[in-house]
Design an enzyme around this catalytic site. Sequence first.
Site, PDB file in Angstrom:
ATOM      1  N   SER A 127      -4.490  -4.160 -29.033  1.00  0.00           N
ATOM      2  CA  SER A 127      -4.095  -4.995 -27.901  1.00  0.00           C
ATOM      3  C   SER A 127      -4.951  -6.247 -27.841  1.00  0.00           C
ATOM      4  CB  SER A 127      -4.274  -4.169 -26.625  1.00  0.00           C
ATOM      5  OG  SER A 127      -4.270  -5.003 -25.498  1.00  0.00           O
ATOM      6  N   TYR A 154      -9.637   2.156 -21.039  1.00  0.00           N
ATOM      7  CA  TYR A 154      -8.455   1.952 -21.891  1.00  0.00           C
ATOM      8  C   TYR A 154      -8.759   0.899 -22.963  1.00  0.00           C
ATOM      9  CZ  TYR A 154      -4.284  -0.496 -23.428  1.00  0.00           C
ATOM     10  OH  TYR A 154      -3.364  -1.148 -24.204  1.00  0.00           O
ATOM     11  N   LYS A 158      -9.239   1.004 -27.353  1.00  0.00           N
ATOM     12  CA  LYS A 158      -8.599   0.166 -28.388  1.00  0.00           C
ATOM     13  C   LYS A 158      -9.668  -0.397 -29.328  1.00  0.00           C
ATOM     14  CE  LYS A 158      -4.397   0.826 -27.161  1.00  0.00           C
ATOM     15  NZ  LYS A 158      -3.586   1.723 -27.999  1.00  0.00           N
TER      16      LYS A 158
HETATM   17  C1  UD1 Z   1      -2.921  -5.208 -19.277  1.00  0.00           C
HETATM   18  C2  UD1 Z   1      -3.853  -5.268 -20.435  1.00  0.00           C
HETATM   19  C3  UD1 Z   1      -3.158  -4.889 -21.723  1.00  0.00           C
HETATM   20  C4  UD1 Z   1      -2.560  -3.546 -21.581  1.00  0.00           C
HETATM   21  C5  UD1 Z   1      -1.616  -3.552 -20.402  1.00  0.00           C
HETATM   22  C6  UD1 Z   1      -1.134  -2.126 -20.249  1.00  0.00           C
HETATM   23  C7  UD1 Z   1      -5.592  -6.900 -20.284  1.00  0.00           C
HETATM   24  C8  UD1 Z   1      -5.935  -8.331 -20.465  1.00  0.00           C
HETATM   25  N1  UD1 Z   1      -4.349  -6.598 -20.594  1.00  0.00           N
HETATM   26  O1  UD1 Z   1      -2.012  -6.264 -19.431  1.00  0.00           O
HETATM   27  O2  UD1 Z   1      -4.060  -4.837 -22.780  1.00  0.00           O
HETATM   28  O3  UD1 Z   1      -1.897  -3.210 -22.747  1.00  0.00           O
HETATM   29  O4  UD1 Z   1      -2.291  -3.967 -19.234  1.00  0.00           O
HETATM   30  O5  UD1 Z   1      -0.725  -1.844 -18.976  1.00  0.00           O
HETATM   31  O6  UD1 Z   1      -6.371  -6.079 -19.865  1.00  0.00           O
HETATM   32  N2  UD1 Z   1       1.031  -9.267 -12.134  1.00  0.00           N
HETATM   33  C9  UD1 Z   1       1.397  -9.658 -10.855  1.00  0.00           C
HETATM   34  N3  UD1 Z   1       1.967  -8.737 -10.015  1.00  0.00           N
HETATM   35  C10 UD1 Z   1       2.191  -7.454 -10.409  1.00  0.00           C
HETATM   36  C11 UD1 Z   1       1.828  -7.049 -11.723  1.00  0.00           C
HETATM   37  C12 UD1 Z   1       1.248  -7.990 -12.534  1.00  0.00           C
HETATM   38  O7  UD1 Z   1       1.206 -10.821 -10.466  1.00  0.00           O
HETATM   39  O8  UD1 Z   1       2.701  -6.666  -9.596  1.00  0.00           O
HETATM   40  C13 UD1 Z   1       0.454 -10.257 -13.056  1.00  0.00           C
HETATM   41  C14 UD1 Z   1      -0.948  -9.924 -13.529  1.00  0.00           C
HETATM   42  O9  UD1 Z   1      -1.901 -10.475 -12.685  1.00  0.00           O
HETATM   43  C15 UD1 Z   1      -0.933 -10.579 -14.913  1.00  0.00           C
HETATM   44  C16 UD1 Z   1       0.517 -10.502 -15.360  1.00  0.00           C
HETATM   45  O10 UD1 Z   1       1.267 -10.276 -14.188  1.00  0.00           O
HETATM   46  O11 UD1 Z   1      -1.266 -11.924 -14.791  1.00  0.00           O
HETATM   47  C17 UD1 Z   1       0.783  -9.389 -16.355  1.00  0.00           C
HETATM   48  O12 UD1 Z   1       0.259  -8.178 -15.831  1.00  0.00           O
HETATM   49  P1  UD1 Z   1       0.525  -6.770 -16.515  1.00  0.00           P
HETATM   50  O13 UD1 Z   1       1.968  -6.616 -16.825  1.00  0.00           O
HETATM   51  O14 UD1 Z   1      -0.119  -5.730 -15.680  1.00  0.00           O
HETATM   52  O15 UD1 Z   1      -0.197  -6.887 -17.925  1.00  0.00           O
HETATM   53  P2  UD1 Z   1      -1.698  -7.307 -18.297  1.00  0.00           P
HETATM   54  O16 UD1 Z   1      -2.614  -7.132 -17.166  1.00  0.00           O
HETATM   55  O17 UD1 Z   1      -1.635  -8.636 -18.942  1.00  0.00           O
END
Ligand code: UD1
Length: 346
Positions: A127, A154, A158
Amino acid sequence: MKRKILVTGGTGFIGSHTTVELIQAGYDVVIVDNLSNSSADVVDGIEKITGVRPAFEKVDCLDYSALEHVFQKYTDISGIIHFAASKAVGESVQKPLLYYRNNLNSLINLLQLMPEYHVKGIIFSSSCTVYGQPDPENLPVTEQAPIKKAESPYGNTKQICEEIITDDIKSGAPIHAILLRYFNPIGSHPSAIIGEMPNGVPANLIPYLTQTAMGIRKELSVFGNDYNTPDGSCIRDYIYIVDLAKAHVAAMAHILDDKMTTPVDVFNIGTGKGNSVLELIKTFEECTGVKLNYKIVGRRAGDIEQVWGNVDKANKELGWKAQHTLAEALSSAWKWQQELRKRGIM
Ligand code: UD1
């Protein structure tokens, strides 16, 4: 004779889409999955899409003797794609031992069995989390960027798994390995026969967003609009799941066709482009015509401000490139959510 690939976690989100692409590329697939976070029905879905039913063994990769049985039953496995792992960042903070046990021991069992059963190569699901927050001058992030201290157990698994594979090969293990560092996989198969199946309240953006659009959730919380990005929301590299699945087929061919220049290699798998959460919401609304109920809330602890990948190495050496747009990926995610409603699941 067709080459046989063992896909651990093959009924999960990325595993099922990869199995479809492997079958369509002419491989035989044996799926191993303990069904802890997926359902055996997915095998029917894969058969429906491809016309071929992959072999399925309900086995936990932690169970060494059951796993060894799989290698004895399917004698000529050429390669392994190892997806089976626990993957919820938040849960890993609550249950670190579960994460370390599952993710490390499953890999160790596979690595131990590979030489004995003459398995040539393994692809490991890593990842972009290993980069943490890259320094601004390192964006888009390349494979050479420094590995940062993991934010969660987690993420740490990795990093450690990458090291375990590298150390094993350094010690002389007669195997090849490709570490694929994924950015953010989204969407579902265009047929809407298989897709992402979140358990409970989704922690990830896309399932939460499509469930909100469906009216299952009241509103989507956007975690922060005060980041140092053009619109203040976080930036990620969102890659369409079918493109990601095809990267595994390219990586497996790279191993089996003796194209590797070093026994262990690492590739970023993303689109090379970053999109903010607010851009993503806007694109979703435009391509589906659905108005999304969302509000800006505070930052989520542990979130990375911005990360997207430099994917030149995979483009050049694997001959692979993401083909689909963000709008196509989001449309497929919406189609899948509608399919779940039709099936009465959500
Ligand atoms: C994270 C991990 C990734 C992991 C994945 C698994 C990091 C950098 N990344 O991804 O390695 O494989 O989780 O679950 O640690 N968001 C919102 N509202 C929500 C949900 C998310 O605004 O309800 C935003 C988050 O702040 C982020 C983006 O959407 O900016 C993506 O979030 P998400 O889908 O949870 O993935 P990551 O955090 O990037």
